[in-house]
Design a protein around this motif. Sequence first.
Motif, short mmCIF file in Angstrom:
data_model
loop_
_atom_site.label_atom_id
_atom_site.label_comp_id
_atom_site.label_asym_id
_atom_site.label_seq_id
_atom_site.Cartn_x
_atom_site.Cartn_y
_atom_site.Cartn_z
N THR A 1 0.81 -1.22 0.00
CA THR A 1 0.00 0.00 0.00
C THR A 1 0.84 1.27 0.00
O THR A 1 0.33 2.35 -0.29
CB THR A 1 -0.92 0.01 1.23
OG1 THR A 1 -0.14 -0.15 2.42
CG2 THR A 1 -1.94 -1.11 1.13
N PRO B 1 -4.54 3.27 -7.62
CA PRO B 1 -5.63 2.36 -7.22
C PRO B 1 -5.86 1.22 -8.20
O PRO B 1 -6.33 0.16 -7.80
CB PRO B 1 -6.86 3.29 -7.16
CG PRO B 1 -6.29 4.65 -6.95
CD PRO B 1 -5.00 4.68 -7.70
N GLN C 1 -9.43 -0.97 1.27
CA GLN C 1 -10.28 0.07 0.71
C GLN C 1 -11.75 -0.09 1.08
O GLN C 1 -12.51 0.88 1.01
CB GLN C 1 -10.16 0.10 -0.82
CG GLN C 1 -8.97 0.88 -1.34
CD GLN C 1 -9.04 1.05 -2.85
OE1 GLN C 1 -9.69 0.28 -3.56
NE2 GLN C 1 -8.34 2.06 -3.36
N SER D 1 -13.81 2.38 5.51
CA SER D 1 -13.57 3.82 5.53
C SER D 1 -13.89 4.36 6.91
O SER D 1 -14.27 3.62 7.83
CB SER D 1 -14.42 4.52 4.47
OG SER D 1 -15.81 4.38 4.75
#
Length: 283
Positions: A222, A228, A239, A242
Amino acid sequence: MSALTSPARRPVRLPRPGTLVALLLGVVYLVPLLWIVLTALKSDEVIASQPNAIVFTPSLSTFSDILEVASTSVWTSFRVAAAVTVLVLAVAVPAAYALGRRTGPWWARVVAWVLALFLVLQMVPQPMAVIPLYGILAEWQLVNDVWGLVLADVALLAPFAVLLMRPFVLGIPTELYEAAQMDGASGFRTFRSIVLPMLPNGIATVGAIVFIITWGEFIYATTLLTDPAQLPVSGLLAQQTSLYATSWNRLMGLALLTSIPLLVVFLVAKRRLVEGLSVGAVK
């Protein structure tokens, strides 16, 4: 009138402790797996209204939504894991052979220092190496490049792979080396004709472990891949969570899809992996 004799009762056999432990471990691992499957089969409406429901109408909409993005991440992770596994084995097998041969007292001291250095490298927390590694790869223009991540993972796992491979080399009888030396075989010929054919279990064990670790590696993946569209499975799973919400059905569906290659690797290398771990445990 003769007395009736009752048949002898068979002694009740209690399950062995090992069986009880296996059943307990099976429940511990299968219950979360079952919950992952159930959550992945829930639609967005069910997740919003009844997230903990056990009885519901299964839906495959989650898998249809994530299939395309999951296939891209799986392909990226597969390329990285396969390249790292090949390169790590190309380094670890000859290095373990060199560190496993006792050619003299001075070489034994060198081996001791090298193994101590490898152990120290394994103790260094991975996040501490991110910033200097990022600077080096930026100078080489390998940031946001798959090969930059491959080099970082190789540097991370090569010492660990050497430590795992060395016990398999130590298991080779010294008489074979002596016979090869008497026949005039060179060091490379001995390695190619004697050592390599006797290390299939070790190579399969180390290769499978390196592949699995690389597949789930998160920090380098990452940090060094910022696009992405190039994120591996570890970044893609992150991902789904959140600050404000978590897409639980997509997260669990991705977890199932991205674990299939690991299951295939385990099934292919299962026999040699079990034998290899048994050898490594007694050396």
